[in-house]
Design a protein around this motif. Structure first.
Motif, PDB file in Angstrom:
ATOM      1  N   ASP A  34       0.844  -1.192   0.000  1.00  0.00           N
ATOM      2  CA  ASP A  34       0.000   0.000   0.000  1.00  0.00           C
ATOM      3  C   ASP A  34       0.880   1.242   0.000  1.00  0.00           C
ATOM      4  O   ASP A  34       2.112   1.134  -0.007  1.00  0.00           O
ATOM      5  CB  ASP A  34      -0.930  -0.011   1.215  1.00  0.00           C
ATOM      6  CG  ASP A  34      -0.174  -0.073   2.539  1.00  0.00           C
ATOM      7  OD1 ASP A  34       1.076  -0.049   2.535  1.00  0.00           O
ATOM      8  OD2 ASP A  34      -0.836  -0.150   3.592  1.00  0.00           O
ATOM      9  N   VAL A  57      -2.871  -7.439  -4.719  1.00  0.00           N
ATOM     10  CA  VAL A  57      -4.167  -6.883  -5.135  1.00  0.00           C
ATOM     11  C   VAL A  57      -5.262  -7.947  -5.064  1.00  0.00           C
ATOM     12  O   VAL A  57      -6.351  -7.692  -4.552  1.00  0.00           O
ATOM     13  CB  VAL A  57      -4.077  -6.271  -6.541  1.00  0.00           C
ATOM     14  CG1 VAL A  57      -5.434  -5.725  -6.968  1.00  0.00           C
ATOM     15  CG2 VAL A  57      -3.034  -5.153  -6.563  1.00  0.00           C
ATOM     16  N   TYR A  61      -6.745  -6.873  -1.486  1.00  0.00           N
ATOM     17  CA  TYR A  61      -7.759  -5.877  -1.820  1.00  0.00           C
ATOM     18  C   TYR A  61      -9.069  -6.491  -2.298  1.00  0.00           C
ATOM     19  O   TYR A  61     -10.111  -5.832  -2.273  1.00  0.00           O
ATOM     20  CB  TYR A  61      -7.215  -4.913  -2.886  1.00  0.00           C
ATOM     21  CG  TYR A  61      -6.181  -3.959  -2.337  1.00  0.00           C
ATOM     22  CD1 TYR A  61      -6.531  -2.666  -1.963  1.00  0.00           C
ATOM     23  CD2 TYR A  61      -4.857  -4.346  -2.162  1.00  0.00           C
ATOM     24  CE1 TYR A  61      -5.585  -1.781  -1.445  1.00  0.00           C
ATOM     25  CE2 TYR A  61      -3.911  -3.478  -1.643  1.00  0.00           C
ATOM     26  CZ  TYR A  61      -4.283  -2.200  -1.282  1.00  0.00           C
ATOM     27  OH  TYR A  61      -3.352  -1.335  -0.762  1.00  0.00           O
ATOM     28  N   HIS A  62      -9.035  -7.742  -2.751  1.00  0.00           N
ATOM     29  CA  HIS A  62     -10.260  -8.385  -3.246  1.00  0.00           C
ATOM     30  C   HIS A  62     -10.552  -9.722  -2.579  1.00  0.00           C
ATOM     31  O   HIS A  62     -11.617 -10.288  -2.795  1.00  0.00           O
ATOM     32  CB  HIS A  62     -10.176  -8.561  -4.768  1.00  0.00           C
ATOM     33  CG  HIS A  62     -10.182  -7.262  -5.512  1.00  0.00           C
ATOM     34  ND1 HIS A  62     -11.346  -6.613  -5.888  1.00  0.00           N
ATOM     35  CD2 HIS A  62      -9.165  -6.464  -5.927  1.00  0.00           C
ATOM     36  CE1 HIS A  62     -11.046  -5.479  -6.501  1.00  0.00           C
ATOM     37  NE2 HIS A  62      -9.733  -5.367  -6.544  1.00  0.00           N
ATOM     38  N   ARG A  73      -7.299  -2.606 -14.473  1.00  0.00           N
ATOM     39  CA  ARG A  73      -7.897  -1.435 -13.811  1.00  0.00           C
ATOM     40  C   ARG A  73      -7.899  -1.608 -12.293  1.00  0.00           C
ATOM     41  O   ARG A  73      -7.738  -0.630 -11.548  1.00  0.00           O
ATOM     42  CB  ARG A  73      -9.318  -1.199 -14.325  1.00  0.00           C
ATOM     43  CG  ARG A  73      -9.350  -0.637 -15.736  1.00  0.00           C
ATOM     44  CD  ARG A  73     -10.771  -0.536 -16.268  1.00  0.00           C
ATOM     45  NE  ARG A  73     -10.781  -0.055 -17.631  1.00  0.00           N
ATOM     46  CZ  ARG A  73     -11.026   1.193 -17.999  1.00  0.00           C
ATOM     47  NH1 ARG A  73     -11.256   2.111 -17.086  1.00  0.00           N
ATOM     48  NH2 ARG A  73     -11.022   1.543 -19.274  1.00  0.00           N
ATOM     49  N   ASP A  74      -8.111  -2.841 -11.812  1.00  0.00           N
ATOM     50  CA  ASP A  74      -8.028  -3.093 -10.374  1.00  0.00           C
ATOM     51  C   ASP A  74      -6.640  -2.750  -9.852  1.00  0.00           C
ATOM     52  O   ASP A  74      -6.489  -2.154  -8.781  1.00  0.00           O
ATOM     53  CB  ASP A  74      -8.337  -4.564 -10.060  1.00  0.00           C
ATOM     54  CG  ASP A  74      -9.785  -4.944 -10.342  1.00  0.00           C
ATOM     55  OD1 ASP A  74     -10.670  -4.100 -10.135  1.00  0.00           O
ATOM     56  OD2 ASP A  74     -10.019  -6.096 -10.775  1.00  0.00           O
ATOM     57  N   ILE A  76      -4.434  -0.707 -11.267  1.00  0.00           N
ATOM     58  CA  ILE A  76      -4.205   0.735 -11.394  1.00  0.00           C
ATOM     59  C   ILE A  76      -4.898   1.496 -10.269  1.00  0.00           C
ATOM     60  O   ILE A  76      -4.357   2.482  -9.747  1.00  0.00           O
ATOM     61  CB  ILE A  76      -4.674   1.229 -12.773  1.00  0.00           C
ATOM     62  CG1 ILE A  76      -3.725   0.713 -13.858  1.00  0.00           C
ATOM     63  CG2 ILE A  76      -4.734   2.755 -12.815  1.00  0.00           C
ATOM     64  CD1 ILE A  76      -4.215   0.934 -15.267  1.00  0.00           C
ATOM     65  N   ASP A  77      -6.086   1.054  -9.863  1.00  0.00           N
ATOM     66  CA  ASP A  77      -6.792   1.717  -8.763  1.00  0.00           C
ATOM     67  C   ASP A  77      -5.947   1.728  -7.496  1.00  0.00           C
ATOM     68  O   ASP A  77      -5.916   2.727  -6.769  1.00  0.00           O
ATOM     69  CB  ASP A  77      -8.121   1.005  -8.482  1.00  0.00           C
ATOM     70  CG  ASP A  77      -9.188   1.329  -9.507  1.00  0.00           C
ATOM     71  OD1 ASP A  77      -9.013   2.295 -10.272  1.00  0.00           O
ATOM     72  OD2 ASP A  77     -10.196   0.593  -9.563  1.00  0.00           O
ATOM     73  N   VAL A  78      -5.271   0.615  -7.221  1.00  0.00           N
ATOM     74  CA  VAL A  78      -4.390   0.552  -6.053  1.00  0.00           C
ATOM     75  C   VAL A  78      -3.135   1.385  -6.288  1.00  0.00           C
ATOM     76  O   VAL A  78      -2.662   2.097  -5.397  1.00  0.00           O
ATOM     77  CB  VAL A  78      -4.025  -0.913  -5.735  1.00  0.00           C
ATOM     78  CG1 VAL A  78      -3.043  -0.984  -4.571  1.00  0.00           C
ATOM     79  CG2 VAL A  78      -5.282  -1.731  -5.419  1.00  0.00           C
ATOM     80  N   ARG A  80      -2.590   4.084  -7.962  1.00  0.00           N
ATOM     81  CA  ARG A  80      -2.705   5.551  -7.930  1.00  0.00           C
ATOM     82  C   ARG A  80      -2.332   6.111  -6.562  1.00  0.00           C
ATOM     83  O   ARG A  80      -1.627   7.118  -6.454  1.00  0.00           O
ATOM     84  CB  ARG A  80      -4.121   5.984  -8.303  1.00  0.00           C
ATOM     85  CG  ARG A  80      -4.425   5.914  -9.777  1.00  0.00           C
ATOM     86  CD  ARG A  80      -5.702   6.672 -10.110  1.00  0.00           C
ATOM     87  NE  ARG A  80      -6.074   6.439 -11.487  1.00  0.00           N
ATOM     88  CZ  ARG A  80      -6.959   5.521 -11.881  1.00  0.00           C
ATOM     89  NH1 ARG A  80      -7.565   4.759 -10.974  1.00  0.00           N
ATOM     90  NH2 ARG A  80      -7.246   5.366 -13.162  1.00  0.00           N
ATOM     91  N   ALA A 114      -1.457   7.111 -14.446  1.00  0.00           N
ATOM     92  CA  ALA A 114      -1.461   6.899 -12.998  1.00  0.00           C
ATOM     93  C   ALA A 114      -0.081   7.078 -12.379  1.00  0.00           C
ATOM     94  O   ALA A 114       0.080   6.889 -11.173  1.00  0.00           O
ATOM     95  CB  ALA A 114      -1.990   5.501 -12.686  1.00  0.00           C
TER      96      ALA A 114
END
Length: 304
Positions: A34, A57, A61-62, A73-74, A76-78, A80, A114
């Motif tokens: 993180d 991830v 995260y999931h 995209r999952d 990339i979301d982390v 950023r 990102a």
């Protein structure tokens, strides 16, 4: 003297990663979990960090296994939040890059937006689950059922990634799992992926003791990674150094250390009703890492 002379010149993370690739010696890159762990790695002197799709991830995260259920995209979301917290380069594991060359192209451009410095794209066919559960829980996942793209399709993915770049400094890392077929297949794919324009070649499952052969075969900087529930062994580290490997990725230890601490602390709190640990030193390091005093100084200045 102009204002521009007084302003520090910004060096993009992608250019920083290029500088590492051009420098001397082996660069060890920890996988992080993180923004905080990424900042901590930076404060401790690591020169780059990596975000893993599977161990981090998918799981963190999931809460799903590394079986092709997360998307670029999952990741990339982390990513950023991580790129906002650090100045050193972030490399992300993009697995198949989204699938076909058009999806790869789009994913690379989203990654650049990102602030991601390097992307890893592999030659596995994600039409099928990438891994299967281990025969005994607590062991590493099984790789026997990995499905490989054809050589031609693997090359097309990397060509698309290379051509997609808006920032020419963005680093494209081509992973091949060809060593699961044979060592010779891995060497062939390394050469093909290098010819397709990859900046770094990552021969996963390739023997560490033969690292020099991989470096010679592809004519590109080589990244290697241990396949185990832990870091590289001292022997692997030495093989990597002697073989001329440029990047040594350590994707597992940080995330699993975090999972272990969560499990241990929650179990203690549940069973004893209290946690005995004194976290003063941890709190001190956290406060230093998030630059608490600096934010306090700013708060005071804005009140003046």
């Amino acid at each position: 003297m102009s204002v521009s002379d007084l302003t520090p010149k910004f060096v993009s993370p992608a250019h920083r990663l290029r500088d590492l690739l051009a420098g001397e010696g082996l660069v060890q890159i920890p996988g992080i979990y993180d923004p905080f762990s990424a900042r901590a790695a930076q404060e401790m002197g690591f020169q780059a960090v990596a975000l893993g799709g599977g161990v981090t991830v998918s799981v963190g995260y999931h809460v799903v296994p590394d079986m092709t259920m997360i998307s670029t995209r999952d990741v990339i979301d982390v990513a950023r939040g991580i790129t906002r917290a650090i100045d050193i380069p972030l490399i992300v594991d993009f697995d198949d890059g989204g699938g076909n060359p058009l999806q790869v192209r789009h994913a690379v451009q989203l990654a650049e937006a990102a602030g991601i410095a390097g992307v890893m794209i592999e030659d596995t066919d994600f039409t099928y689950p990438k891994h299967t559960p281990p025969k005994e829980l607590g062991k590493i996942m099984q790789f026997e059922d990995n499905h490989h793209l054809s050589r031609e399709a693997a090359v097309q993915r990397i060509r698309a990634a290379v051509e997609a770049r808006r920032n020419p400094a963005t680093v494209i890392i081509a992973r091949t799992d060809g060593a699961l077929i044979s060592k010779e297949e891995s060497l062939i794919r390394m050469r093909l992926l290098a010819d397709a324009g990859a900046d770094v070649i990552k021969p996963t499952h390739f023997p560490f003791e033969d690292a020099a052969e991989a470096v010679e075969a592809c004519g590109r900087p080589v990244m290697m990674v241990p396949i185990r529930l832990g870091s590289s062994t001292p022997q692997e580290l030495e093989h990597a150094r002697r073989g001329g490997v440029k990047l040594l990725l350590e994707p597992v230890p940080v995330s699993y250390a975090i999972y272990g601490a969560v499990i241990k602390t929650l179990a203690e709190l549940k069973s004893a009703g209290t946690v005995a640990g004194d976290y003063s030193e941890t709190v001190k390091f956290v406060q230093e890492t998030i630059r608490y005093p600096d934010w306090g100084d700013l708060a005071t200045r804005y009140q003046e």
